[in-house]
Scaffold this active site. Structure first.
Site, PDB file in Angstrom:
ATOM      1  N   SER A 242       8.581  -7.917 -39.541  1.00 20.60           N
ATOM      2  CA  SER A 242       9.549  -8.974 -39.834  1.00 20.60           C
ATOM      3  C   SER A 242      10.802  -8.460 -40.551  1.00 20.60           C
ATOM      4  CB  SER A 242       8.892 -10.113 -40.627  1.00 20.60           C
ATOM      5  OG  SER A 242       7.842 -10.678 -39.857  1.00 20.60           O
TER       6      SER A 242
ATOM      7  N   GLY B 157      10.636  -5.659 -34.101  1.00 19.50           N
ATOM      8  CA  GLY B 157      10.149  -6.417 -32.955  1.00 19.50           C
ATOM      9  C   GLY B 157      11.106  -7.538 -32.596  1.00 19.50           C
ATOM     10  N   GLY B 158      10.826  -8.728 -33.118  1.00 18.85           N
ATOM     11  CA  GLY B 158      11.593  -9.928 -32.770  1.00 18.85           C
ATOM     12  C   GLY B 158      13.102  -9.756 -32.840  1.00 18.85           C
TER      13      GLY B 158
ATOM     14  N   GLU C 104      -0.939  -4.106 -32.236  1.00 19.65           N
ATOM     15  CA  GLU C 104      -1.344  -4.993 -31.120  1.00 19.65           C
ATOM     16  C   GLU C 104      -2.194  -4.214 -30.111  1.00 19.65           C
ATOM     17  OE1 GLU C 104       2.629  -6.373 -30.259  1.00 19.65           O
ATOM     18  OE2 GLU C 104       2.648  -7.404 -32.189  1.00 19.65           O
TER      19      GLU C 104
ATOM     20  N   TRP D 221      10.460  -3.928 -27.805  1.00 15.36           N
ATOM     21  CA  TRP D 221      10.662  -5.176 -27.037  1.00 15.36           C
ATOM     22  C   TRP D 221       9.349  -5.892 -26.736  1.00 15.36           C
ATOM     23  CZ3 TRP D 221      14.811  -4.023 -22.667  1.00 15.36           C
ATOM     24  CH2 TRP D 221      16.038  -3.697 -23.285  1.00 15.36           C
TER      25      TRP D 221
ATOM     26  N   HIS E 288       0.378   1.048 -31.973  1.00 20.48           N
ATOM     27  CA  HIS E 288       0.846  -0.250 -32.477  1.00 20.48           C
ATOM     28  C   HIS E 288      -0.361  -1.124 -32.765  1.00 20.48           C
ATOM     29  CE1 HIS E 288       2.775  -4.142 -32.755  1.00 20.48           C
ATOM     30  NE2 HIS E 288       3.906  -3.495 -32.981  1.00 20.48           N
TER      31      HIS E 288
HETATM   32  C1  PEP Z   1       6.625  -4.655 -34.290  1.00 21.55           C
HETATM   33  O1  PEP Z   1       6.119  -5.205 -33.328  1.00 21.55           O
HETATM   34  O2  PEP Z   1       6.562  -3.437 -34.368  1.00 21.55           O
HETATM   35  C2  PEP Z   1       7.286  -5.472 -35.307  1.00 21.55           C
HETATM   36  C3  PEP Z   1       7.613  -4.923 -36.436  1.00 21.55           C
HETATM   37  O3  PEP Z   1       7.513  -6.791 -34.983  1.00 21.55           O
HETATM   38  P1  PEP Z   1       8.374  -7.858 -35.848  1.00 21.55           P
HETATM   39  O4  PEP Z   1       9.641  -7.176 -36.281  1.00 21.55           O
HETATM   40  O5  PEP Z   1       8.625  -8.986 -34.903  1.00 21.55           O
HETATM   41  O6  PEP Z   1       7.530  -8.246 -37.016  1.00 21.55           O
END
Ligand code: PEP
Length: 251
Positions: free
Chosen positions: A214, A235-236, A98, A10, A96
């Site tokens: 993604s 993620g999203g 980030e 999240w 992660h």
């Molecule tokens: C993530 O943050 O682990 C991720 C894969 O994000 P997204 O699916 O938004 O690319």
């Protein structure tokens, strides 16, 4: 056989009330359905204890997005692995991109976090992956190999067997660009081979390696159909049940 897993990340989204609603909605949508994967939601720290009260821990499982690299004490603002475990969470995302990019988390720090997570019976979902320049220079294998080697390869085979890996090419996270199924399969197979060289084929074959970047309802089936892709870190698309559910059902 290794597990298929779809885990939602999240990130820093949803107030407590919104998060509890999302968790309830997901639990209700999945309850009584047969799905071919474990479903995990990884939420901000403040959501964990309350969300744990609205899911059954089997239909929907709970994880944190991080934990501290220290046991306890004067580390203002940090949340320890023991604190995470005390909420009822069973998993924790570590490494992660980030966290690595914005909060300076190195493989040495992550090694400590993994150790503390395991000591507190949390299953690490350990993220690895290259940035765009590294992919363009053909260095992706080298990068993921050094990430797993430096952060994880001091573990015993028994402890390594508790780890879930998530390959997340940084250029694909939140960008709408996805690794092609062939790119994902190629590097997942390389990661599994790297694990096999260190811990043997049996441990490598039991290790779930998730793809993240993604992933969505439109590409999950093709990604998950690869022999070395055991699910996704999402993620999203984890922020709405109608976006997340089709990914869970892609297996
Ligand atoms: C993530 O943050 O682990 C991720 C894969 O994000 P997204 O699916 O938004 O690319």
């Amino acid at each position: 056989m290794r597990k298929n897993i779809v885990a939602g990340n999240w990130k820093m989204n949803k107030t407590l009330q919104e998060g509890v609603e999302l968790a309830k909605e997901l639990q209700t949508a999945l309850k009584g359905k047969t799905v071919n994967c474990d479903v995990i939601i990884c939420t901000p720290f403040i959501h964990l204890a309350t969300v744990n009260g609205v899911i059954d821990g089997k239909t929907v499982r709970l994880g944190a997005e991080n934990c501290a690299d220290k046991v306890s004490g004067a580390y203002t603002g940090e949340v320890s692995a023991a604190m995470v475990a005390s909420t009822g969470a069973k998993y924790v995302i570590l490494g992660h991109s980030e966290r690595r990019a914005y909060y300076g988390e190195t493989n040495a720090i992550l090694k400590e976090k993994v150790k503390l997570a395991l000591e507190n019976n949390l299953t690490p979902i350990f993220c690895i992956g290259e940035v765009l320049e590294e992919r363009e220079a053909g260095k992706q294998n080298e990068v993921v190999k050094s990430q797993v080697t430096e952060a994880l390869f001091d573990l015993s085979a028994e402890d390594f067997g508790k780890i879930i890996l998530a390959y997340e090419p940084v250029w694909a996270i939140g960008t709408g660009k996805t690794a092609t199924p062939a790119q994902a399969q190629e590097i997942h197979a390389f990661i599994r081979q790297t694990v096999a060289v260190k811990y043997g084929a049996a441990v490598a074959n039991e290790t779930s390696i998730l793809y993240g970047g993604s992933a969505n309802a439109g590409n999950a089936k093709e990604l998950f159909s690869n022999p070395d892709v055991d699910g996704g870190l999402i993620g999203g698309a984890a922020l709405k049940v109608d976006a997340f559910l089709p990914i869970v059902e892609a297996f």
